[in-house]
Design a protein around this motif. Structure first.
Motif, mmCIF file in Angstrom:
data_model
loop_
_atom_site.group_PDB
_atom_site.id
_atom_site.type_symbol
_atom_site.label_atom_id
_atom_site.label_comp_id
_atom_site.label_asym_id
_atom_site.label_seq_id
_atom_site.Cartn_x
_atom_site.Cartn_y
_atom_site.Cartn_z
ATOM 1 N N VAL A 69 0.418 -6.147 -1.162
ATOM 2 C CA VAL A 69 0.697 -6.561 0.213
ATOM 3 C C VAL A 69 2.201 -6.622 0.410
ATOM 4 O O VAL A 69 2.969 -6.791 -0.546
ATOM 5 C CB VAL A 69 0.077 -7.940 0.528
ATOM 6 C CG1 VAL A 69 -1.437 -7.874 0.517
ATOM 7 C CG2 VAL A 69 0.562 -9.001 -0.456
ATOM 8 N N SER A 70 2.615 -6.495 1.661
ATOM 9 C CA SER A 70 4.025 -6.654 2.004
ATOM 10 C C SER A 70 4.212 -7.982 2.717
ATOM 11 O O SER A 70 3.250 -8.605 3.170
ATOM 12 C CB SER A 70 4.494 -5.493 2.880
ATOM 13 O OG SER A 70 3.668 -5.382 4.036
ATOM 14 N N ALA A 71 5.440 -8.420 2.829
ATOM 15 C CA ALA A 71 5.729 -9.696 3.481
ATOM 16 C C ALA A 71 5.274 -9.666 4.939
ATOM 17 O O ALA A 71 5.508 -8.700 5.662
ATOM 18 C CB ALA A 71 7.223 -9.991 3.403
ATOM 19 N N ASN A 72 4.558 -10.717 5.352
ATOM 20 C CA ASN A 72 4.052 -10.898 6.710
ATOM 21 C C ASN A 72 2.976 -9.892 7.111
ATOM 22 O O ASN A 72 2.650 -9.754 8.292
ATOM 23 C CB ASN A 72 5.199 -10.852 7.729
ATOM 24 C CG ASN A 72 6.176 -11.999 7.568
ATOM 25 O OD1 ASN A 72 5.760 -13.147 7.382
ATOM 26 N ND2 ASN A 72 7.457 -11.702 7.614
ATOM 27 N N GLU A 73 2.410 -9.204 6.138
ATOM 28 C CA GLU A 73 1.318 -8.282 6.440
ATOM 29 C C GLU A 73 0.061 -9.058 6.841
ATOM 30 O O GLU A 73 -0.289 -10.066 6.215
ATOM 31 C CB GLU A 73 1.013 -7.420 5.219
ATOM 32 C CG GLU A 73 -0.139 -6.443 5.423
ATOM 33 C CD GLU A 73 -0.435 -5.635 4.178
ATOM 34 O OE1 GLU A 73 -1.545 -5.079 4.067
ATOM 35 O OE2 GLU A 73 0.452 -5.551 3.293
ATOM 36 N N PRO A 87 -10.298 -19.050 19.694
ATOM 37 C CA PRO A 87 -9.380 -17.922 19.517
ATOM 38 C C PRO A 87 -9.328 -17.457 18.062
ATOM 39 O O PRO A 87 -9.645 -18.204 17.140
ATOM 40 C CB PRO A 87 -8.028 -18.508 19.940
ATOM 41 C CG PRO A 87 -8.149 -19.967 19.625
ATOM 42 C CD PRO A 87 -9.578 -20.317 19.912
ATOM 43 N N GLN A 88 -8.917 -16.233 17.898
ATOM 44 C CA GLN A 88 -8.751 -15.696 16.554
ATOM 45 C C GLN A 88 -7.323 -15.951 16.069
ATOM 46 O O GLN A 88 -6.382 -15.841 16.828
ATOM 47 C CB GLN A 88 -9.029 -14.198 16.541
ATOM 48 C CG GLN A 88 -10.467 -13.830 16.806
ATOM 49 C CD GLN A 88 -10.693 -12.335 16.664
ATOM 50 O OE1 GLN A 88 -9.874 -11.625 16.081
ATOM 51 N NE2 GLN A 88 -11.811 -11.853 17.198
ATOM 52 N N ARG A 89 -7.223 -16.305 14.798
ATOM 53 C CA ARG A 89 -5.926 -16.519 14.162
ATOM 54 C C ARG A 89 -5.761 -15.500 13.035
ATOM 55 O O ARG A 89 -6.682 -15.281 12.259
ATOM 56 C CB ARG A 89 -5.837 -17.927 13.576
ATOM 57 C CG ARG A 89 -5.956 -19.046 14.605
ATOM 58 C CD ARG A 89 -4.625 -19.270 15.296
ATOM 59 N NE ARG A 89 -4.702 -20.368 16.243
ATOM 60 C CZ ARG A 89 -3.670 -20.915 16.847
ATOM 61 N NH1 ARG A 89 -2.456 -20.441 16.600
ATOM 62 N NH2 ARG A 89 -3.811 -21.906 17.702
ATOM 63 N N VAL A 90 -4.586 -14.890 12.974
ATOM 64 C CA VAL A 90 -4.352 -13.916 11.901
ATOM 65 C C VAL A 90 -3.920 -14.649 10.636
ATOM 66 O O VAL A 90 -3.328 -15.741 10.688
ATOM 67 C CB VAL A 90 -3.287 -12.875 12.305
ATOM 68 C CG1 VAL A 90 -3.755 -12.077 13.509
ATOM 69 C CG2 VAL A 90 -1.942 -13.529 12.565
ATOM 70 N N ILE A 91 -4.210 -14.043 9.507
ATOM 71 C CA ILE A 91 -3.786 -14.550 8.200
ATOM 72 C C ILE A 91 -2.751 -13.561 7.668
ATOM 73 O O ILE A 91 -3.004 -12.358 7.602
ATOM 74 C CB ILE A 91 -4.966 -14.640 7.222
ATOM 75 C CG1 ILE A 91 -6.097 -15.456 7.820
ATOM 76 C CG2 ILE A 91 -4.519 -15.246 5.888
ATOM 77 C CD1 ILE A 91 -7.405 -15.329 7.064
#
Length: 217
Positions: A69-73, A87-91
């Motif tokens: 993974v990359s940073a903030n991916e 609502p949907q939250r990203v991880i």
């Protein structure tokens, strides 16, 4: 009286034993002269935890063991519970790294702060070398490594740094069966950090046991 054939057989067996012992001693001396070896070593790394940002249901999850993974991916999404519109939250991955373990699957209910996966942004070997052998180790020395999980796949490493050695210590609690009037010396080990230069195509993960042979400079 022993028969002549029996005497000859005994002599041959004795000679073979002596030859084998001499060969073993020669191999051992050659190895110790050119290497500092220890099996007190493990693959280590700097851990990165990927945690659930909110409580809810995991809608998607893209990580598997060994993936990078990359940073903030964005690695997944959570449908947050308790909000009117759900609502949907990203991880997101906090830093770049390689995934060592994932703990969840899509559809799973998780609470805020749950550890979803563990990644490592660097993987190396920590070897504990006996204090009396540490003088044979130098930064930059090449290291032959064998992982227990891949016995036929030799790896190559290089010494990154050596922690300062500590003086030998004595304990007032001798082992059972020893003279209580004589303190027993505690074996001291010096941690040596080793970079992995060539993993020979295998996946090396933190926690693996390895044997190392550090080439003497």
């Amino acid at each position: 009286m022993l028969k002549r054939s029996t005497k000859i057989a005994s002599a041959v067996i004795g000679l073979v034993t002596l030859v084998e012992a001499a060969a073993f001693s020669g191999t051992y001396l050659f190895h110790t002269r050119h290497y500092v070896s220890t099996d007190n070593a493990k693959v280590d790394g700097d851990a990165i935890e990927i945690n659930a940002p909110r409580t809810g249901t995991l809608l998607s999850w893209s990580l598997t063991t060994g993936s990078t993974v990359s940073a903030n991916e964005v690695v997944g999404r959570i449908e947050e519970i308790g909000s009117g519109g759900q609502p949907q939250r990203v991880i997101k991955a906090p830093r770049a790294g390689t995934i060592a373990a994932t703990n969840v699957v899509p559809g799973q209910y998780v609470t805020a702060g749950t550890k979803l996966a563990t990644a490592y942004d660097s993987v190396y070997v920590t070897a504990r070398v006996a204090e009396e052998d540490i003088e044979g180790v130098r930064e930059g020395s090449l290291v032959d490594i064998t992982a227990d999980a891949y016995p036929g796949r030799p790896l190559l490493g290089q010494v990154l740094d050596i922690q300062a050695a500590t003086a030998g210590q004595f304990t007032i609690y001798p082992a059972a069966g020893t003279d209580p009037r004589n303190p027993q010396k505690i074996e001291q080990y010096v941690p040596v950090r080793i970079a992995l230069l060539n993993t020979n195509g295998v996946v090396i993960s933190p926690g693996m046991n390895v044997d190392v042979a550090i080439r003497r400079s």
